[in-house]
Structures are given as C-alpha cells and as structure tokens.
Design an enzyme around this catalytic site. Structure first.
Site, PDB file in Angstrom:
ATOM      1  N   ARG A 109       0.887  -1.187   0.000  1.00 37.30           N
ATOM      2  CA  ARG A 109       0.000   0.000   0.000  1.00 37.30           C
ATOM      3  C   ARG A 109       0.913   1.221   0.000  1.00 37.30           C
ATOM      4  O   ARG A 109       1.735   1.404   0.900  1.00 37.30           O
ATOM      5  CB  ARG A 109      -0.901   0.021   1.234  1.00 37.30           C
ATOM      6  CG  ARG A 109      -1.546   1.376   1.452  1.00 37.30           C
ATOM      7  CD  ARG A 109      -2.649   1.383   2.459  1.00 37.30           C
ATOM      8  NE  ARG A 109      -3.843   0.751   1.935  1.00 37.30           N
ATOM      9  CZ  ARG A 109      -5.069   0.913   2.465  1.00 37.30           C
ATOM     10  NH1 ARG A 109      -5.245   1.689   3.512  1.00 37.30           N
ATOM     11  NH2 ARG A 109      -6.116   0.314   1.930  1.00 37.30           N
ATOM     12  N   HIS A 136      -7.435   0.882  -6.437  1.00 38.97           N
ATOM     13  CA  HIS A 136      -7.690   0.069  -5.238  1.00 38.97           C
ATOM     14  C   HIS A 136      -8.464  -1.188  -5.678  1.00 38.97           C
ATOM     15  O   HIS A 136      -9.645  -1.354  -5.372  1.00 38.97           O
ATOM     16  CB  HIS A 136      -8.499   0.890  -4.226  1.00 38.97           C
ATOM     17  CG  HIS A 136      -8.481   0.343  -2.833  1.00 38.97           C
ATOM     18  ND1 HIS A 136      -7.742  -0.764  -2.460  1.00 38.97           N
ATOM     19  CD2 HIS A 136      -9.116   0.755  -1.695  1.00 38.97           C
ATOM     20  CE1 HIS A 136      -7.926  -0.996  -1.170  1.00 38.97           C
ATOM     21  NE2 HIS A 136      -8.751  -0.101  -0.678  1.00 38.97           N
ATOM     22  N   GLN A 139     -10.461  -3.629  -3.133  1.00 34.80           N
ATOM     23  CA  GLN A 139     -11.717  -3.102  -2.606  1.00 34.80           C
ATOM     24  C   GLN A 139     -12.827  -3.215  -3.651  1.00 34.80           C
ATOM     25  O   GLN A 139     -13.947  -3.633  -3.330  1.00 34.80           O
ATOM     26  CB  GLN A 139     -11.548  -1.636  -2.186  1.00 34.80           C
ATOM     27  CG  GLN A 139     -12.812  -1.027  -1.632  1.00 34.80           C
ATOM     28  CD  GLN A 139     -13.211  -1.599  -0.282  1.00 34.80           C
ATOM     29  OE1 GLN A 139     -12.421  -1.604   0.640  1.00 34.80           O
ATOM     30  NE2 GLN A 139     -14.446  -2.077  -0.162  1.00 34.80           N
ATOM     31  N   ASP A 231     -17.061   7.924  -1.713  1.00 33.72           N
ATOM     32  CA  ASP A 231     -15.805   7.729  -0.961  1.00 33.72           C
ATOM     33  C   ASP A 231     -15.460   9.083  -0.338  1.00 33.72           C
ATOM     34  O   ASP A 231     -16.070  10.114  -0.662  1.00 33.72           O
ATOM     35  CB  ASP A 231     -14.717   7.259  -1.942  1.00 33.72           C
ATOM     36  CG  ASP A 231     -13.403   6.870  -1.268  1.00 33.72           C
ATOM     37  OD1 ASP A 231     -13.372   6.739  -0.025  1.00 33.72           O
ATOM     38  OD2 ASP A 231     -12.390   6.713  -1.990  1.00 33.72           O
ATOM     39  N   CYS A 271     -16.366   2.394   0.627  1.00 29.97           N
ATOM     40  CA  CYS A 271     -15.262   1.488   0.980  1.00 29.97           C
ATOM     41  C   CYS A 271     -14.814   1.650   2.425  1.00 29.97           C
ATOM     42  O   CYS A 271     -14.178   0.764   2.978  1.00 29.97           O
ATOM     43  CB  CYS A 271     -14.090   1.698   0.025  1.00 29.97           C
ATOM     44  SG  CYS A 271     -13.323   3.324   0.128  1.00 29.97           S
ATOM     45  N   ARG A 299     -13.896  -8.164   1.868  1.00 28.07           N
ATOM     46  CA  ARG A 299     -12.460  -7.990   1.642  1.00 28.07           C
ATOM     47  C   ARG A 299     -11.726  -9.276   2.030  1.00 28.07           C
ATOM     48  O   ARG A 299     -10.819  -9.735   1.330  1.00 28.07           O
ATOM     49  CB  ARG A 299     -11.904  -6.809   2.471  1.00 28.07           C
ATOM     50  CG  ARG A 299     -12.378  -5.429   2.049  1.00 28.07           C
ATOM     51  CD  ARG A 299     -11.838  -5.023   0.692  1.00 28.07           C
ATOM     52  NE  ARG A 299     -10.375  -5.021   0.636  1.00 28.07           N
ATOM     53  CZ  ARG A 299      -9.592  -4.010   1.029  1.00 28.07           C
ATOM     54  NH1 ARG A 299     -10.129  -2.891   1.496  1.00 28.07           N
ATOM     55  NH2 ARG A 299      -8.276  -4.082   0.914  1.00 28.07           N
TER      56      ARG A 299
HETATM   57  N1   CP Z   1     -11.272   0.374   2.513  1.00 29.34           N
HETATM   58  C1   CP Z   1     -10.006   0.242   2.903  1.00 29.34           C
HETATM   59  O1   CP Z   1      -9.096  -0.072   2.130  1.00 29.34           O
HETATM   60  O2   CP Z   1      -9.816   0.455   4.235  1.00 29.34           O
HETATM   61  P1   CP Z   1      -8.435   0.606   5.006  1.00 29.34           P
HETATM   62  O3   CP Z   1      -7.813   1.912   4.577  1.00 29.34           O
HETATM   63  O4   CP Z   1      -8.826   0.610   6.458  1.00 29.34           O
HETATM   64  O5   CP Z   1      -7.545  -0.557   4.664  1.00 29.34           O
HETATM   65  N1  NVA Z   2      -9.771   7.011  -1.614  1.00 34.86           N
HETATM   66  C1  NVA Z   2      -9.431   6.586  -0.276  1.00 34.86           C
HETATM   67  C2  NVA Z   2      -9.707   5.138  -0.086  1.00 34.86           C
HETATM   68  C3  NVA Z   2      -9.433   4.643   1.301  1.00 34.86           C
HETATM   69  C4  NVA Z   2      -9.651   3.167   1.468  1.00 34.86           C
HETATM   70  C5  NVA Z   2      -7.963   6.885  -0.006  1.00 34.86           C
HETATM   71  O1  NVA Z   2      -7.132   6.651  -0.880  1.00 34.86           O
HETATM   72  O2  NVA Z   2      -7.667   7.386   1.081  1.00 34.86           O
END
Ligand code: CP
Ligand code: NVA
Length: 315
Positions: A109, A136, A139, A231, A271, A299
C-alpha cells in the site's frame, strides 16, 4: 487440490484479470465464505508467508489480509515503511529483491502507482496492490462481489459514483470495462478521473457492452441507478487540500433525496473509512440500503481467493 510454487502473476489493477478470472475469484470467495461460516478453513497456503508493506494507514486491508493468511494456514508480516529500511531510503527495487528471498507473496500500500509497478518488476514473487494513489482493485473486487451476492450479475446494471475521481473511481472504471455494466460518475470540475484511463476504458467497455460516462450533477448519475457509491473527499496523502476539497465537494453528499432518485431496490456502498455528514449522511450510511459491513467483510473472502490464485492453488 494441488499447490504450485506461485503463478508469477501480480494483481496491480483490473488489467491483470480477465472477466473469466474475476468470476472464478467470486465463486471461490463464496465457497471460502461458506466454509468459514461452517468452521472449515482449508490450509491451502500452509507454510506460506505474505509480506505486507504499508506506507499509508489501514484498518480493513491490514486486518483482512493478515486474518486471511492465518485462516489459510500461512502467516502475514506487517511491515510499516517507517520501521523497515525502505523508510530510510533503501531502494524499492532492492527491497523487492530482498523480500522475495524470504516471503512467498507481497502486498504493498503506497502513494505513486509507479512504486507498485517497480515492486512487481523487481520482485520474483507475486505482488498485490493494497491501494495506490491511482487504484484500489481489492476493494472494488470486494464491492462487485457484494453487489452480486445481493442482486445477482452486475452486467447490464447502472452504477453511480458520486464525488472524487480518485483511486476507487479508477478501479470502478476498469471494473465497468471488464464486467460490462453502465457506470456514471458525477464529479466536480477539476476532480474527474484520469482522462487517458477513462478514454481507454470507455473504448474497452463498448466491446463488453458496458458504458462509462462522467457528468457534473449527482442527480444525473443517481437517477435510476442500481447502486450508488461514494468515498471520502480527501484521500490519504491529500490532507493539505482538505479545506479546498470541502468547498468543491459541498454538493456531492449522498443523502436520502439522492437515494430516492435511484431504483427502489438500489444499494449504497462506501469502501470506508466514512465521514458522516460530508460525503454521505448518517441516514444513508446506516440505513437499510447500505451494505457497507458486507463490503468490509468481503475484503477477507475475496483476498483469500486472490492469495490462492496468485500462489497457484489449483481449486
Ligand atoms: N477500505 C479500505 O481499504 O480500508 P483501510 O484503509 O482501512 O484498509
Ligand atoms: N480514496 C481513499 C480510499 C481509502 C480506502 C484513499 O485513498 O484514502
């Protein structure tokens, strides 16, 4: 059931999957979900290790991958970039080659999507994108699985995306092109999804009998939709833009009035993490059309299926 060493495949974006493979992942995730409910977890990844590099915070991604590996008989290592040499400037390409000598699969990540690509280029084990600034995929796979669990095949349905043309929006766009549904994104000026990606997926969508459009007004996207998604207005790494974004997105809150424009049986997805009173009202987020907890749970199941697939478990 047989296990090969690994597939040498990665999951960085939906480009790494065919529609048939996505459906196979959904079927396997459903079986894994049922087995877990019955207290049966097959140790298909016994003795395997997942290395998880996090350059951004996480609740769902971290816990679902970690629990998923444990339930499949393997283990997961949480590697905060601040606590490994990557955070002190060790080259990503070197970290990828070193980690590949210890672990069987890597999840990352991070910020720039290029970093996920570099990791995949230099790692000799499969790499999973656990969220980058641009995509992502885990998700959106969980979200698509959730929709199909509740409403059947998503092909031919109308999905509305309300708000930022961000990493989630980009993965939804790729999903629409792959699975053939109609995606309408309502974004404020200056916050549309990546133009090149959009144009590419719009062309791809036509051959799969889906469509992708960007509109300005949330009502145009929500009208007659089978699913409404949103989101956060400020993604991780954009904190300095928060005030400007709150102004730009003020008309992009998913509320009960917007939900009423959709089909009566429409679902709502987010999400998470969510901000009640900003991108969505508490009434909608906690209301009867919301399936946010199913998305979060899925997930776990879809990622177990992804891990098995990438590790070459023949199921
Ligand atoms: N939705 C999602 O990816 O959540 P986190 O940032 O908690 O992993
Ligand atoms: N768009 C958001 C998604 C979090 C799971 C981010 O990147 O912070």
């Amino acid at each position: 059931m047989t296990t090969r060493y690994s597939t040498n495949r990665d999951l960085l974006t939906f480009d790494d999957l065919s529609a048939a493979e996505i459906h196979r992942l959904f079927r396997r995730a459903a079986l894994l979900k049922q087995a877990r409910r019955e207290g049966r977890n097959d140790p298909t990844l016994k003795g395997r290790t997942l290395g998880m590099i996090f350059e951004k915070p996480s609740t769902r991604t971290r816990v679902s991958f970690e629990t998923g590996m444990f339930e499949l008989g393997g283990q997961a290592l949480f590697l905060s970039s601040q606590e490994i040499q990557l955070g002190r400037g060790e080259e990503l390409s070197d970290s990828a080659r070193v980690l590949s000598r210890y672990v069987d699969i890597i999840m990352v990540r991070t910020f720039a999507h290029q970093k996920v690509q570099t990791m995949a280029e230099y790692a000799s084990v499969p790499v999973i994108n656990g969220l980058s600034d641009d995509f992502h995929p885990c998700q959106v796979l969980a979200d698509l699985l959730t929709f199909e669990e509740h409403r059947g095949p998503i092909a031919g349905k109308k999905v509305a995306w309300i708000g930022d043309g961000n990493n989630m929006a980009n993965s939804w766009i790729q999903g629409a092109a792959k699975l053939g549904f109609d995606l309408v994104l309502a974004c404020p000026a200056g916050y549309e999804p990546h133009a090149e990606l959009l144009a590419h997926c719009q062309r791809e969508a036509i051959t799969g009998s889906g469509s992708i459009r960007v509109v300005r007004a949330p009502a145009d996207a929500a009208s007659d939709a089978d699913l409404i998604c949103t989101d956060t207005w400020t993604s991780m790494g954009q904190e300095a833009e928060q005030q400007r974004r709150q102004v730009a997105f003020a008309d992009y809150c998913v509320d009960a009035a917007l939900m009423r424009l959709a089909k009566p049986e429409a679902l709502f997805m987010h999400c998470l993490p969510a901000h009640r009173g900003e991108e969505v009202t508490a009434e909608v987020l906690d209301g009867p059309q919301s399936v946010i907890w199913d998305e979060a749970e899925n997930r776990l199941h879809i990622q177990k299926a992804i891990l098995e697939w990438l590790m070459g478990v023949d199921i």
